[in-house]
Design a protein around this motif. Structure first.
Motif, mmCIF file in Angstrom:
data_model
loop_
_atom_site.group_PDB
_atom_site.id
_atom_site.type_symbol
_atom_site.label_atom_id
_atom_site.label_comp_id
_atom_site.label_asym_id
_atom_site.label_seq_id
_atom_site.Cartn_x
_atom_site.Cartn_y
_atom_site.Cartn_z
ATOM 1 N N GLY A 91 -27.446 -0.646 -23.308
ATOM 2 C CA GLY A 91 -26.755 0.635 -23.178
ATOM 3 C C GLY A 91 -27.750 1.718 -22.846
ATOM 4 N N LEU A 92 -28.948 1.849 -23.556
ATOM 5 C CA LEU A 92 -29.965 2.937 -23.269
ATOM 6 C C LEU A 92 -30.426 2.446 -21.818
ATOM 7 C CD1 LEU A 92 -31.656 4.993 -24.262
ATOM 8 C CD2 LEU A 92 -33.130 3.335 -25.318
ATOM 9 N N ASN A 93 -30.628 1.479 -21.518
ATOM 10 C CA ASN A 93 -31.518 1.120 -20.273
ATOM 11 C C ASN A 93 -30.164 1.597 -19.020
ATOM 12 O OD1 ASN A 93 -32.883 -0.231 -18.045
ATOM 13 N ND2 ASN A 93 -31.107 -1.075 -17.955
ATOM 14 N N ALA B 96 -27.985 3.931 -19.409
ATOM 15 C CA ALA B 96 -27.891 5.264 -19.535
ATOM 16 C C ALA B 96 -29.095 6.087 -18.704
ATOM 17 C CB ALA B 96 -27.725 5.834 -21.040
ATOM 18 N N ALA B 97 -30.481 5.627 -19.052
ATOM 19 C CA ALA B 97 -31.530 5.924 -18.587
ATOM 20 C C ALA B 97 -31.373 5.879 -17.127
ATOM 21 C CB ALA B 97 -32.572 5.415 -19.111
ATOM 22 N N ARG B 98 -31.148 4.807 -16.434
ATOM 23 C CA ARG B 98 -31.276 4.549 -15.145
ATOM 24 C C ARG B 98 -30.147 5.123 -14.273
ATOM 25 N NH1 ARG B 98 -34.664 -0.028 -13.140
ATOM 26 N NH2 ARG B 98 -35.795 -0.739 -14.823
ATOM 27 N N LEU B 99 -28.759 5.016 -14.613
ATOM 28 C CA LEU B 99 -27.764 5.467 -14.047
ATOM 29 C C LEU B 99 -26.828 6.635 -14.385
ATOM 30 C CD1 LEU B 99 -26.463 1.917 -13.298
ATOM 31 C CD2 LEU B 99 -27.750 3.074 -11.867
ATOM 32 N N GLY B 100 -27.129 6.960 -15.986
ATOM 33 C CA GLY B 100 -26.432 7.991 -16.369
ATOM 34 C C GLY B 100 -25.032 7.707 -16.805
ATOM 35 N N TYR B 101 -24.867 6.440 -17.326
ATOM 36 C CA TYR B 101 -23.554 6.007 -17.824
ATOM 37 C C TYR B 101 -23.562 5.975 -19.292
ATOM 38 C CZ TYR B 101 -21.938 4.465 -13.228
ATOM 39 O OH TYR B 101 -21.875 4.333 -11.842
ATOM 40 N N PHE B 102 -22.782 6.489 -19.978
ATOM 41 C CA PHE B 102 -22.601 6.390 -21.327
ATOM 42 C C PHE B 102 -22.348 5.178 -22.037
ATOM 43 C CE2 PHE B 102 -20.424 7.508 -25.372
ATOM 44 C CZ PHE B 102 -21.215 8.247 -26.020
ATOM 45 N N PRO B 103 -23.180 4.817 -22.858
ATOM 46 C CA PRO B 103 -22.847 3.262 -23.732
ATOM 47 C C PRO B 103 -21.654 3.467 -24.691
ATOM 48 C CG PRO B 103 -25.371 4.182 -24.084
ATOM 49 C CD PRO B 103 -24.282 5.511 -23.397
ATOM 50 N N THR B 104 -20.948 2.204 -24.501
ATOM 51 C CA THR B 104 -19.942 2.214 -25.517
ATOM 52 C C THR B 104 -20.180 1.779 -26.874
ATOM 53 O OG1 THR B 104 -19.474 0.203 -24.637
ATOM 54 C CG2 THR B 104 -18.378 1.930 -23.519
ATOM 55 N N ASN B 105 -21.312 1.183 -27.072
ATOM 56 C CA ASN B 105 -21.874 0.895 -28.299
ATOM 57 C C ASN B 105 -22.377 2.159 -29.126
ATOM 58 O OD1 ASN B 105 -23.550 -0.027 -30.477
ATOM 59 N ND2 ASN B 105 -23.729 -1.872 -29.453
ATOM 60 N N ARG B 106 -21.440 2.303 -30.335
ATOM 61 C CA ARG B 106 -21.638 3.710 -31.242
ATOM 62 C C ARG B 106 -23.080 3.590 -31.717
ATOM 63 N NH1 ARG B 106 -16.234 2.673 -34.682
ATOM 64 N NH2 ARG B 106 -17.188 0.719 -34.661
ATOM 65 N N GLU B 107 -23.812 2.446 -31.730
ATOM 66 C CA GLU B 107 -24.997 2.227 -32.542
ATOM 67 C C GLU B 107 -26.179 3.052 -31.400
ATOM 68 O OE1 GLU B 107 -25.384 1.248 -35.576
ATOM 69 O OE2 GLU B 107 -23.371 1.615 -35.594
ATOM 70 N N VAL B 108 -26.119 3.428 -30.260
ATOM 71 C CA VAL B 108 -26.855 3.794 -29.398
ATOM 72 C C VAL B 108 -27.078 5.366 -29.724
ATOM 73 C CG1 VAL B 108 -27.541 4.138 -26.975
ATOM 74 C CG2 VAL B 108 -26.390 2.169 -27.456
ATOM 75 N N ARG B 109 -28.525 5.733 -29.619
ATOM 76 C CA ARG B 109 -28.945 7.109 -29.850
ATOM 77 C C ARG B 109 -29.588 7.309 -28.687
ATOM 78 N NH1 ARG B 109 -25.342 6.428 -32.900
ATOM 79 N NH2 ARG B 109 -25.331 6.659 -35.176
ATOM 80 N N LEU B 110 -29.068 8.229 -27.752
ATOM 81 C CA LEU B 110 -29.570 8.506 -26.407
ATOM 82 C C LEU B 110 -30.636 9.675 -26.687
ATOM 83 C CD1 LEU B 110 -26.601 8.568 -23.979
ATOM 84 C CD2 LEU B 110 -28.218 6.910 -24.346
ATOM 85 N N PRO B 111 -31.963 9.475 -26.165
ATOM 86 C CA PRO B 111 -32.885 10.659 -26.162
ATOM 87 C C PRO B 111 -32.098 11.728 -25.627
ATOM 88 C CG PRO B 111 -33.718 8.673 -25.171
ATOM 89 C CD PRO B 111 -32.494 8.609 -25.166
ATOM 90 N N ALA B 112 -32.567 13.038 -26.059
ATOM 91 C CA ALA B 112 -32.050 14.340 -25.623
ATOM 92 C C ALA B 112 -31.915 14.330 -24.218
ATOM 93 C CB ALA B 112 -32.621 15.454 -26.447
ATOM 94 N N GLU B 113 -33.154 14.062 -23.586
ATOM 95 C CA GLU B 113 -33.436 14.153 -22.076
ATOM 96 C C GLU B 113 -32.571 13.525 -21.265
ATOM 97 O OE1 GLU B 113 -36.466 11.486 -23.215
ATOM 98 O OE2 GLU B 113 -35.671 13.267 -23.979
ATOM 99 N N VAL B 114 -31.832 12.275 -21.706
ATOM 100 C CA VAL B 114 -30.903 11.465 -21.318
ATOM 101 C C VAL B 114 -29.594 11.972 -21.455
ATOM 102 C CG1 VAL B 114 -30.053 9.119 -21.165
ATOM 103 C CG2 VAL B 114 -32.492 9.340 -21.359
ATOM 104 N N GLN B 115 -29.173 12.311 -22.754
ATOM 105 C CA GLN B 115 -27.864 12.697 -23.007
ATOM 106 C C GLN B 115 -27.607 13.860 -22.288
ATOM 107 O OE1 GLN B 115 -25.157 11.456 -25.548
ATOM 108 N NE2 GLN B 115 -24.533 12.733 -23.571
#
Length: 425
Positions: free
Chosen positions: A364-366, A368-387
């Motif tokens: 999910g993090l990968n 999000a970082a590469r394509l800007g898609y939001f992960p559907t796994n609630r355990e993911v914590r996106l870095p501020a710059e990605v979010q």
């Protein structure tokens, strides 16, 4: 014992024939042993006999002992030493051809048994990002993941023909295929990440979303203030300045939203169709692609539209177009990338584990970082710059509005016909 090799694009199948001469009056005696030393080509079967003595095999199956015509297998290529009866030669040629056919016909199963999964994606950057995600899975499980791009009729054929193990698609396609019993239910024991998904990421026990994009209102800030509502798209002052794409999932969600707000639903969508018909009066040009959408803004042909947050960021940051996005007060819609396991494939358990991996926080993090898609796994914590580049957040993901897609797929054709009659005429 006679031995020869069948070479294919996937490796070499070494075939050993244990044959004995046959007497004129008795049945054949002896044994035939097949040994596969390397993976065979995935597609099969290959061989179709032309007659009892000569059988044609394609270029992917070559006889190592053949001389000038490796695509021909006949009695002349398997001549025994010494003087024996024609019946001995006949039987040897036939059995040799049969063994080559069997080797090639078993190629798909051989590859699967030795560890290959076929993952069908969207192509382009999405598949490149998935390839990065599955590297660790390949290493941990000793399996090769082959990613093939597909869409539309191509995906339907692949699923119905059981040519792929896991397919990435969208709710419309996935639930239509599930209705054909094309997918197997996901096993929580093999896919433990299921329990960590946001509720609106689960479409059925066989169809789940790995990530979301966000369909929001896009607008040109040099021309209009940030719209507050989806109903703003129908305001008469925007005559000729609005754009939508056609009969697509996001517009089905928009019809459903309008219907529900008027007291209706997917089963009573009249108010929804009526409201989108009002918006259609403000549309001079219907969007047919992302590139076309970009040019409409670049050429100042439109002021507002529905587009994804990722494409809005691309148009603004990469293409230099004056455009921003905003989430209307009624909510917004998901661009869902779904995962499903195709029924009837060999490595079913491994395919389920692959789905679990693609639902993991790391994947999910990968994405999000590469394509800007939001992960559907609630355990993911996106870095501020990605979010910061993604409009969906853990706080507003609940505001995503989605139709009852299980019902929609049952009336999809009727809705499309109504769209063409009442909206995009």
């Amino acid at each position: 014992m006679e031995a020869f090799d069948v070479e294919t694009s996937g490796g070499t199948c070494s075939i050993a024939l244990n044959l004995q001469p046959v007497s004129r009056g008795g049945p054949a005696e002896g044994a035939v042993r097949l040994r596969t030393d390397m993976p065979l080509e995935r597609e099969g079967p290959f061989m179709k006999p032309e007659n009892q003595l000569n059988a044609r095999v394609p270029a992917s199956c070559r006889t190592g002992n053949a001389s000038s015509r490796p695509d021909r297998v006949g009695a002349e290529q398997f001549q025994p030493q010494g003087s024996i009866s024609m019946k001995w030669q006949f039987r040897k040629a036939v059995v040799g051809g049969m063994m080559m056919a069997a080797a090639c016909a078993l190629s798909s199963a051989t590859l699967a048994q030795q560890g290959e999964l076929i993952l069908s994606g969207f192509g382009g950057a999405y598949d490149e990002a998935m390839a990065a995600s599955v590297k660790s899975f390949e290493q941990e499980n000793g399996v090769k993941i082959t990613i093939v791009a597909g869409s539309g009729a191509n995906n339907i054929a692949r699923v119905r023909n059981k040519e792929v193990d896991v397919i990435v698609s969208d709710p419309v396609f996935a639930l239509r295929m599930e209705a054909e019993k094309a997918f197997v239910p996901l096993d929580p024991g093999l896919v433990p990440n299921l329990k960590n998904l946001y509720p609106n990421a689960i479409y059925s026990d066989a169809v789940v979303a790995a990530n979301f994009g966000a369909y929001v209102v896009a607008y040109n800030p040099a021309e209009v203030k940030a719209p507050e509502s989806w109903y703003d798209l129908a305001k008469p002052e925007y005559k000729g300045r609005i754009a939508l794409r056609g009969f697509r999932p996001e517009n089905i969600d928009l019809i459903t939203l309008f219907a529900k707000r008027a007291g209706g639903s997917e089963r009573d969508p009249d108010a929804g169709f009526a409201e989108v018909a009002k918006i259609a009066r403000n549309i001079d040009v219907w969007v047919d692609s992302h590139a076309h959408h970009l040019e409409l803004y670049r050429n100042d042909q439109i002021s507002m539209s529905m587009w994804t947050d990722g494409r809005i960021a691309w148009a603004s940051d990469t293409e230099g177009v004056k455009i921003q996005g905003t989430i209307p007060k009624e909510g917004f819609f998901p661009l869902a990338s779904t995962l499903s396991v195709v029924a009837g494939r060999p490595n079913a358990e491994l395919a389920q584990k692959l789905v679990n991996h693609l639902l993991s926080p790391e994947s999910g993090l990968n994405m999000a970082a590469r394509l800007g898609y939001f992960p559907t796994n609630r355990e993911v914590r996106l870095p501020a710059e990605v979010q910061a580049k993604i409009m969906i957040t853990p706080d507003n993901v609940k505001d995503l509005q989605s139709a009852d897609w299980k019902y929609i797929v049952s009336v999809y054709d009727q809705w499309q016909q109504r769209w063409e009659r009442e909206i995009q005429r």
